[in-house]
Design a protein around this motif. Structure first.
Motif, PDB file in Angstrom:
ATOM      1  N   ASN A  23      67.458  72.615  60.387  1.00 63.72           N
ATOM      2  CA  ASN A  23      66.060  72.232  60.148  1.00 63.72           C
ATOM      3  C   ASN A  23      65.090  73.246  60.726  1.00 63.72           C
ATOM      4  OD1 ASN A  23      66.938  69.920  58.901  1.00 63.72           O
ATOM      5  ND2 ASN A  23      66.681  68.613  60.699  1.00 63.72           N
TER       6      ASN A  23
ATOM      7  N   THR B  81      56.155  70.939  60.344  1.00 59.36           N
ATOM      8  CA  THR B  81      55.643  72.300  60.472  1.00 59.36           C
ATOM      9  C   THR B  81      54.175  72.367  60.064  1.00 59.36           C
ATOM     10  OG1 THR B  81      57.825  73.245  60.041  1.00 59.36           O
ATOM     11  CG2 THR B  81      55.932  74.688  59.719  1.00 59.36           C
TER      12      THR B  81
ATOM     13  N   CYS C  65      58.843  77.698  56.422  1.00 56.66           N
ATOM     14  CA  CYS C  65      57.695  76.813  56.232  1.00 56.66           C
ATOM     15  C   CYS C  65      56.454  77.316  56.965  1.00 56.66           C
ATOM     16  CB  CYS C  65      58.023  75.401  56.717  1.00 56.66           C
ATOM     17  SG  CYS C  65      59.360  74.594  55.816  1.00 56.66           S
TER      18      CYS C  65
ATOM     19  N   GLY D  44      50.942  67.681  55.431  1.00 53.26           N
ATOM     20  CA  GLY D  44      52.177  67.522  56.180  1.00 53.26           C
ATOM     21  C   GLY D  44      52.414  66.093  56.625  1.00 53.26           C
TER      22      GLY D  44
ATOM     23  N   PHE E 257      59.594  70.257  57.069  1.00 55.23           N
ATOM     24  CA  PHE E 257      58.521  70.858  56.283  1.00 55.23           C
ATOM     25  C   PHE E 257      57.180  70.215  56.648  1.00 55.23           C
ATOM     26  CE2 PHE E 257      55.734  70.695  52.566  1.00 55.23           C
ATOM     27  CZ  PHE E 257      55.627  72.035  52.239  1.00 55.23           C
TER      28      PHE E 257
ATOM     29  N   GLY F 299      62.414  75.692  59.002  1.00 60.19           N
ATOM     30  CA  GLY F 299      61.025  75.663  59.449  1.00 60.19           C
ATOM     31  C   GLY F 299      60.397  77.033  59.561  1.00 60.19           C
TER      32      GLY F 299
END
Length: 543
Positions: A322, A391, A329, A349, A388, A326
């Motif tokens: 993850n 971030t 992202c 977000g 996502f 990121g």
């Protein structure tokens, strides 16, 4: 603007100097080392509660109180770090190393020592208690410096956005390194013994401290001038800068405050920043972002192991994948935030995060009927979507924060990045401490069994609900506050132009109607009471 931290003669910086001078990449990468050092913090957030309750046999309620107390101490000491660091140009140490670096001289080694004590087994609980307390106390000094640096190092919004982005990317790289390496280390060292966790903690402690030392050598600061000479404002007692007032017992002949006045000043500087309207709006975003991520971070290991019935390697693997995702992202949200602004990027977000938490709850409710491989793939996949959104929320929040010290300067005529960084950290610690206590008490009340390989059904359901719905509720609060913020990129440019005009000796009487309206909407006070004509720094000052 000269970026040296040396003691230079007082003077005013022009708008061109403060907003155009580019930062070298050495300084930007130096700032990123703060996030790289969070391999230590990630180890604590991910594994401390699990390690204490599983291998040290510390009861869940005691562990929750122990961790929360440390954060409470950090919340109390944070404003002191910020207050002191803003005023370090007053003494020889600050003038030699810089007002931010001089804080790091003390905080970096102490942070390492007390971090390491938390992972040594068979110590009395009071030792863990005080080690945890002192770890958080010195960690507050490091975070105070870190949070203030983007505004400290440049006034250019684009370069601030780059610093925010580099900070996030470094954090993702550090987190990915820790998580992927953990998978390997669990494989060779095992996952069911305390030695594995201690060895990992030692390794990350050495790495984190080493990169902080590199950061110490690379970051840049504002020079000593009228705006960074915050100490002058402490001893002026009326509307004219430099005027002395207050009781003669508390202000000495050399202009230094006595202990009583200094203590009052620390408390007052903490409270008075809440007068700033735009800062209060920003806090809604910040607290929401920090709180829902704290809930997720605290419960994630328990959610994976006891609700989804997966193993510790899955926690580390998912975190690593993850965080790696990121990194990509961050670049996207740097572009999006610059185009649509912090509040809209936050909403983008935030709504995505809410959808993923709902999906996580559905997965939790069906975990028993799914094969292990399917559960693992779905958890990792949903984690990618969640990262996502997270971030975007973090990028938008940090970018918005970089403008707040500029609003403070139009009010006080001083640069107090440390004060606002400390307030950020303090209020976050207060809320996260309350969260930790509540989570521990709720789990205890639902029958959580320390050291067990499985948990009662009611505890599993409570974990699923807390992990999913508590962050959703907190995130909604943050989204509401995005509609209250006024400081976008265009307004920021107008604000900087007014600050530069006043720095260069311009008269407040010559302000335009547009600028007056903007300043009053951001500060929440009449324009005539800005630029030091108030008691925001010094309670004894009239204005």
């Amino acid at each position: 603007m000269s970026q040296s931290s040396s003691h230079t003669p007082r003077g005013r910086r022009s708008a061109a100097e403060t907003t155009v001078t580019p930062l070298p990449w050495k300084a930007k990468l130096g700032y990123s080392t703060f996030s790289l050092s969070y391999v230590m913090q990630t180890m604590i957030v991910t594994w401390q509660m699990f390690y204490f309750t599983t291998f040290l046999n510390v009861p869940m309620a005691v562990t929750a109180v122990l961790i929360a107390t440390g954060k409470i101490v950090a919340s109390v000491i944070g404003p002191v770090w910020g207050y002191i660091s803003d005023r370090m140009y007053r003494n020889a140490l600050g003038r030699k190393f810089g007002r931010r670096r001089s804080i790091l001289i003390f905080a970096i080694p102490a942070n390492f020592v007390f971090y390491l004590l938390l992972w040594i087994p068979d110590l009395p609980i009071p030792v863990y208690f005080f080690a945890n307390l002192l770890y958080w106390a010195f960690f507050a000094g490091i975070t105070t410096v870190q949070y203030g640096l983007p505004s400290e190092m440049t006034e250019n919004p684009t370069q601030r956005a780059q610093l925010v982005g580099v900070n996030q990317i470094a954090g993702a790289i550090g987190g990915t390194f820790l998580s992927v390496l953990n998978v390997y280390l669990f494989t060779i060292w095992g996952k069911d013994n305390w030695e594995s966790y201690f060895n990992m903690a030692l390794l990350y402690g050495i790495i984190g401290t080493a990169v902080l030392l590199l950061g110490f050598l690379s970051i840049q600061e504002r020079p000593f001038d009228e705006s960074t000479n915050v100490s002058d404002a402490d001893v002026s007692g009326d509307g004219d800068a430099g005027a002395n007032a207050g009781s003669t017992d508390n202000v000495g002949a050399n202009g230094r405050l006595g202990f009583g006045r200094r203590l009052v000043s620390v408390v007052w500087n903490f409270l008075s920043v809440l007068k700033v309207k735009e800062f209060r709006n920003y806090l809604g975003l910040y607290l929401s972002e920090e709180c829902f991520r704290t809930v997720r971070g605290t419960l994630n290991t328990y959610f994976v192991i006891f609700v989804l019935l997966l193993d510790p390697q899955t926690v580390s693997l998912a975190t690593g994948v993850n965080l790696l995702f990121g990194i990509a992202c961050v670049g996207f949200f740097m572009w999006v935030t610059a185009r649509i602004g912090g509040p809209r990027a936050y909403r983008l977000g935030g709504f995505e995060v809410i959808g993923v938490f709902l999906a996580m709850f559905v997965l939790a409710m069906n975990a028993g009927s799914l094969p292990t491989g399917t559960r693992a793939v779905l958890y990792i996949g949903l984690g990618l979507f969640m990262n996502f959104g997270i971030t975007g929320v973090v990028n938008a929040t940090q970018y918005t924060y970089t403008f707040i010290p500029d609003v403070d300067e139009i009010i006080t005529s001083k640069r107090r990045e440390g004060q606002y960084a400390a307030i950020n950290s303090t209020i976050d610690d207060i809320f996260s401490s309350a969260e930790t206590i509540v989570i521990g008490l709720v789990l205890e009340a639902t029958g959580f069994v320390e050291g067990a390989q499985s948990q009662p059904p009611q505890t599993v359901f409570a974990l699923a609900c807390l992990f999913s719905f508590a962050p959703i509720a907190i995130c909604v609060i943050g989204i509401v506050f995005t509609y209250r913020l006024k400081l976008n990129r265009e307004n920021h440019e107008l604000l900087l132009a007014e600050i530069a005009r006043l720095r260069e000796g311009g008269s407040m009487a010559d302000v335009t109607d547009e600028t007056r309206a903007l300043v009053e909407s951001l500060t929440g006070m009449p324009y005539e009471r800005c630029w030091g004509h108030n008691n925001v720094i010094n309670v004894a000052r009239r204005g």
